[in-house]
Design a protein around this motif. Structure first.
Motif, PDB file in Angstrom:
ATOM      1  N   SER A  47     -15.703  17.450   9.196  1.00  0.00           N
ATOM      2  CA  SER A  47     -17.104  17.822   9.395  1.00  0.00           C
ATOM      3  C   SER A  47     -17.979  17.020   8.432  1.00  0.00           C
ATOM      4  N   PHE A  48     -19.280  17.071   8.638  1.00  0.00           N
ATOM      5  CA  PHE A  48     -20.231  16.376   7.774  1.00  0.00           C
ATOM      6  C   PHE A  48     -20.078  16.852   6.325  1.00  0.00           C
ATOM      7  N   ALA A  49     -20.056  18.177   6.111  1.00  0.00           N
ATOM      8  CA  ALA A  49     -19.940  18.734   4.757  1.00  0.00           C
ATOM      9  C   ALA A  49     -18.608  18.351   4.121  1.00  0.00           C
ATOM     10  N   ASN A  50     -17.547  18.322   4.904  1.00  0.00           N
ATOM     11  CA  ASN A  50     -16.233  17.913   4.427  1.00  0.00           C
ATOM     12  C   ASN A  50     -16.277  16.461   3.954  1.00  0.00           C
ATOM     13  N   GLY A  51     -16.951  15.619   4.714  1.00  0.00           N
ATOM     14  CA  GLY A  51     -17.119  14.210   4.334  1.00  0.00           C
ATOM     15  C   GLY A  51     -17.930  14.048   3.060  1.00  0.00           C
ATOM     16  N   LEU A  52     -19.000  14.852   2.937  1.00  0.00           N
ATOM     17  CA  LEU A  52     -19.778  14.835   1.692  1.00  0.00           C
ATOM     18  C   LEU A  52     -18.885  15.178   0.509  1.00  0.00           C
TER      19      LEU A  52
END
Length: 162
Positions: free
Chosen positions: A124-129
């Protein structure tokens, strides 16, 4: 005086690492943005691009000033010992305080990154962040820790002169 030249030579060498890592981070960021085009990779690319720019600016700034700093401090040692106490020691004390701040910020960013990585869905986007923050903040923490160690030795050397 050899200690001064060695200190700034090591600072200059580490600044080259900063610049190289900054270019690599920006390249990876652009690659992810242009090729992968997925939220997970976009998030990593945002972190890598922002931290890569910081690495480029800091590395370039340190690199460009090291030769002048070597000459300036060598001059202080040879001809203006009072300037060591008036200028160079206070400058280095501020640098050392800043390293403490940088370390806490980097540790906080690593913690935030781990939390994001663990709490959010994989890819997910947050996981990537989270992954981006952990990687880049860890790199910065290691490099800043090495610089801080050198800075402490340099400050101790300066204090032994006055």
């Amino acid at each position: 005086m050899d200690f001064v030249a060695q200190y700034f030579r090591e600072e200059k060498k580490e600044s080259v690492y900063f610049v190289c890592l900054g270019f690599v981070a920006c390249f990876i960021a652009l690659l992810f943005l242009l090729v992968k085009k997925q939220p997970f990779y976009n998030a990593i690319s945002y972190v890598f691009f922002a931290s890569g720019l910081v690495q480029l600016v800091v590395g370039t700034t340190v690199y460009l000033r090291c030769d002048l700093d070597t000459v300036r401090v060598s001059h202080f040692i040879e001809k203006e010992r009072k300037s060591i106490n008036d200028y160079e020691i206070p400058r280095m004390e501020l640098v050392m305080k800043n390293f403490l701040i940088y370390s806490w910020v980097e540790i906080a960013l690593i913690a935030v990154g781990i939390i994001l990585f663990l709490l959010f869905e994989s890819k997910s986007f947050a996981n990537g962040l989270g992954i981006g923050l952990v990687i880049q903040s860890t790199i910065l923490l290691v490099l800043d820790s090495l610089a801080e160690k050198r800075g402490k030795a340099y400050l101790n050397y300066l204090m032994s002169l006055v």
